[in-house]
Motif scaffolding. Structure first.
Motif, PDB file in Angstrom:
ATOM      1  N   TYR A  80       0.834  -1.207   0.000  1.00 58.90           N
ATOM      2  CA  TYR A  80       0.000   0.000   0.000  1.00 58.90           C
ATOM      3  C   TYR A  80       0.868   1.257   0.000  1.00 58.90           C
ATOM      4  N   ASP A  81       0.392   2.298  -0.674  1.00 60.65           N
ATOM      5  CA  ASP A  81       1.079   3.596  -0.629  1.00 60.65           C
ATOM      6  C   ASP A  81       1.043   4.184   0.776  1.00 60.65           C
ATOM      7  N   THR A  82      -0.093   4.042   1.440  1.00 58.42           N
ATOM      8  CA  THR A  82      -0.272   4.573   2.788  1.00 58.42           C
ATOM      9  C   THR A  82      -0.899   3.489   3.661  1.00 58.42           C
ATOM     10  N   PRO A  83      -0.099   2.548   4.117  1.00 65.79           N
ATOM     11  CA  PRO A  83      -0.666   1.455   4.926  1.00 65.79           C
ATOM     12  C   PRO A  83      -1.045   1.933   6.324  1.00 65.79           C
ATOM     13  N   ALA A  84      -2.080   1.331   6.867  1.00 66.32           N
ATOM     14  CA  ALA A  84      -2.412   1.543   8.275  1.00 66.32           C
ATOM     15  C   ALA A  84      -1.428   0.703   9.087  1.00 66.32           C
ATOM     16  N   ILE A  85      -0.582   1.365   9.833  1.00 63.30           N
ATOM     17  CA  ILE A  85       0.347   0.685  10.731  1.00 63.30           C
ATOM     18  C   ILE A  85       0.156   1.345  12.087  1.00 63.30           C
ATOM     19  N   LEU A  86      -0.511   0.634  12.982  1.00 61.48           N
ATOM     20  CA  LEU A  86      -0.867   1.175  14.286  1.00 61.48           C
ATOM     21  C   LEU A  86      -0.167   0.370  15.366  1.00 61.48           C
ATOM     22  N   CYS A  87       0.393   1.067  16.338  1.00 58.89           N
ATOM     23  CA  CYS A  87       1.239   0.409  17.326  1.00 58.89           C
ATOM     24  C   CYS A  87       0.866   0.869  18.731  1.00 58.89           C
ATOM     25  N   TRP A  88       0.826  -0.089  19.668  1.00 57.53           N
ATOM     26  CA  TRP A  88       0.636   0.275  21.062  1.00 57.53           C
ATOM     27  C   TRP A  88       1.342  -0.729  21.954  1.00 57.53           C
ATOM     28  N   THR A  89       1.859  -0.215  23.052  1.00 58.73           N
ATOM     29  CA  THR A  89       2.548  -1.041  24.037  1.00 58.73           C
ATOM     30  C   THR A  89       1.539  -1.491  25.085  1.00 58.73           C
ATOM     31  N   THR A  90       1.644  -2.731  25.488  1.00 58.62           N
ATOM     32  CA  THR A  90       0.702  -3.261  26.467  1.00 58.62           C
ATOM     33  C   THR A  90       0.992  -2.698  27.856  1.00 58.62           C
ATOM     34  N   ASP A  91      -0.063  -2.469  28.602  1.00 62.60           N
ATOM     35  CA  ASP A  91       0.085  -2.035  29.989  1.00 62.60           C
ATOM     36  C   ASP A  91       0.406  -3.235  30.883  1.00 62.60           C
ATOM     37  N   TYR A  92      -0.190  -4.366  30.552  1.00 64.76           N
ATOM     38  CA  TYR A  92      -0.013  -5.576  31.343  1.00 64.76           C
ATOM     39  C   TYR A  92       0.065  -6.770  30.396  1.00 64.76           C
ATOM     40  N   SER A  93       0.832  -7.751  30.785  1.00 62.30           N
ATOM     41  CA  SER A  93       0.879  -8.989  30.019  1.00 62.30           C
ATOM     42  C   SER A  93       1.342 -10.110  30.952  1.00 62.30           C
ATOM     43  N   ASP A  94       1.041 -11.317  30.559  1.00 65.27           N
ATOM     44  CA  ASP A  94       1.502 -12.467  31.313  1.00 65.27           C
ATOM     45  C   ASP A  94       3.024 -12.490  31.301  1.00 65.27           C
ATOM     46  N   ARG A  95       3.636 -12.623  32.443  1.00 63.18           N
ATOM     47  CA  ARG A  95       5.093 -12.554  32.541  1.00 63.18           C
ATOM     48  C   ARG A  95       5.797 -13.643  31.745  1.00 63.18           C
ATOM     49  N   ASP A  96       5.268 -14.868  31.791  1.00 61.10           N
ATOM     50  CA  ASP A  96       5.891 -15.954  31.040  1.00 61.10           C
ATOM     51  C   ASP A  96       5.782 -15.712  29.533  1.00 61.10           C
ATOM     52  N   TYR A  97       4.631 -15.215  29.099  1.00 65.45           N
ATOM     53  CA  TYR A  97       4.470 -14.921  27.665  1.00 65.45           C
ATOM     54  C   TYR A  97       5.420 -13.804  27.243  1.00 65.45           C
ATOM     55  N   ALA A  98       5.521 -12.765  28.046  1.00 67.30           N
ATOM     56  CA  ALA A  98       6.420 -11.648  27.725  1.00 67.30           C
ATOM     57  C   ALA A  98       7.867 -12.129  27.625  1.00 67.30           C
ATOM     58  N   LYS A  99       8.248 -13.044  28.499  1.00 70.79           N
ATOM     59  CA  LYS A  99       9.610 -13.599  28.467  1.00 70.79           C
ATOM     60  C   LYS A  99       9.823 -14.402  27.186  1.00 70.79           C
ATOM     61  N   TRP A 100       8.830 -15.222  26.811  1.00 73.13           N
ATOM     62  CA  TRP A 100       8.930 -15.996  25.564  1.00 73.13           C
ATOM     63  C   TRP A 100       9.044 -15.055  24.368  1.00 73.13           C
ATOM     64  N   LEU A 101       8.174 -14.045  24.311  1.00 74.26           N
ATOM     65  CA  LEU A 101       8.173 -13.097  23.195  1.00 74.26           C
ATOM     66  C   LEU A 101       9.543 -12.437  23.048  1.00 74.26           C
ATOM     67  N   SER A 102      10.056 -11.937  24.149  1.00 70.54           N
ATOM     68  CA  SER A 102      11.361 -11.286  24.134  1.00 70.54           C
ATOM     69  C   SER A 102      12.460 -12.238  23.672  1.00 70.54           C
ATOM     70  N   GLY A 103      12.383 -13.487  24.128  1.00 69.95           N
ATOM     71  CA  GLY A 103      13.386 -14.481  23.737  1.00 69.95           C
ATOM     72  C   GLY A 103      13.350 -14.792  22.254  1.00 69.95           C
ATOM     73  N   GLN A 104      12.178 -14.780  21.657  1.00 67.17           N
ATOM     74  CA  GLN A 104      12.064 -15.046  20.224  1.00 67.17           C
ATOM     75  C   GLN A 104      12.719 -13.959  19.394  1.00 67.17           C
ATOM     76  N   ILE A 105      12.685 -12.755  19.885  1.00 68.79           N
ATOM     77  CA  ILE A 105      13.252 -11.621  19.138  1.00 68.79           C
ATOM     78  C   ILE A 105      14.747 -11.527  19.327  1.00 68.79           C
ATOM     79  N   THR A 106      15.222 -11.880  20.518  1.00 71.41           N
ATOM     80  CA  THR A 106      16.653 -11.725  20.807  1.00 71.41           C
ATOM     81  C   THR A 106      17.474 -12.989  20.568  1.00 71.41           C
ATOM     82  N   LYS A 107      16.788 -14.104  20.341  1.00 72.61           N
ATOM     83  CA  LYS A 107      17.478 -15.384  20.133  1.00 72.61           C
ATOM     84  C   LYS A 107      18.334 -15.334  18.852  1.00 72.61           C
TER      85      LYS A 107
END
Length: 112
Positions: A80-107
Motif C-alpha cells: 500500500y502507498d499509505t498502509p495503516a500501521i498502528l502500534c501500542w505497548t501493552t500495559d499488562y501482560s503475562d510474565r511468562d508470555y512476555a519472556k517468551w516473546l522477548s526471547g524469540q526476538i533476541t534469540k
C-alpha cells in the motif's frame, strides 16, 4: 527482557501478502508472532472516493524496543502507498508470555 510486549496492527490487500510479510518479520527476528485475523471489509474515503474493500488484518507481536524498527521494515515491505500501521505497548501482560516473546526476538538466528 528487551521491553514491554507491543502490538502492531496492519491490513493487507491479500492473504498471501500478509503471510509473506509476517514470515519475513519473524525470520528477521523483528516480531515473535503474527495473528492473521479473518478477512475484513474496510470502508473509507480515498482521494475523494468512497471505497469498500476486502482486507486481511494482521496483529504482530514485538517488544517496545523493537517497535520502531519493525514498523519501518513493515512499511518497506508493504504494497500500500499509505498502509495503516498502528502500534501500542501493552500495559499488562503475562510474565511468562512476555519472556517468551522477548526471547524469540533476541534469540540468535541459528537457534530454533
Amino acid at each position: 527482557m528487551t521491553g514491554a510486549p507491543t502490538l502492531i496492527y496492519t491490513t493487507f490487500e491479500s492473504d498471501e501478502e500478509a503471510k509473506r510479510t509476517a514470515r519475513i518479520l519473524i525470520d528477521e527476528r523483528l516480531v515473535a508472532c503474527a495473528n492473521h485475523l479473518a478477512p475484513a471489509t474496510s470502508q473509507y474515503i480515498w482521494e475523494g472516493t468512497f471505497c469498500e474493500d476486502r482486507e486481511y488484518p494482521v496483529l504482530l507481536k514485538t517488544t517496545e524496543t523493537r517497535a520502531q524498527a519493525t514498523m519501518a521494515r513493515l512499511r518497506s515491505l508493504h504494497s500500500y502507498d499509505t498502509p495503516a500501521i498502528l502500534c501500542w505497548t501493552t500495559d499488562y501482560s503475562d510474565r511468562d508470555y512476555a519472556k517468551w516473546l522477548s526471547g524469540q526476538i533476541t534469540k540468535p538466528r541459528h537457534q530454533k
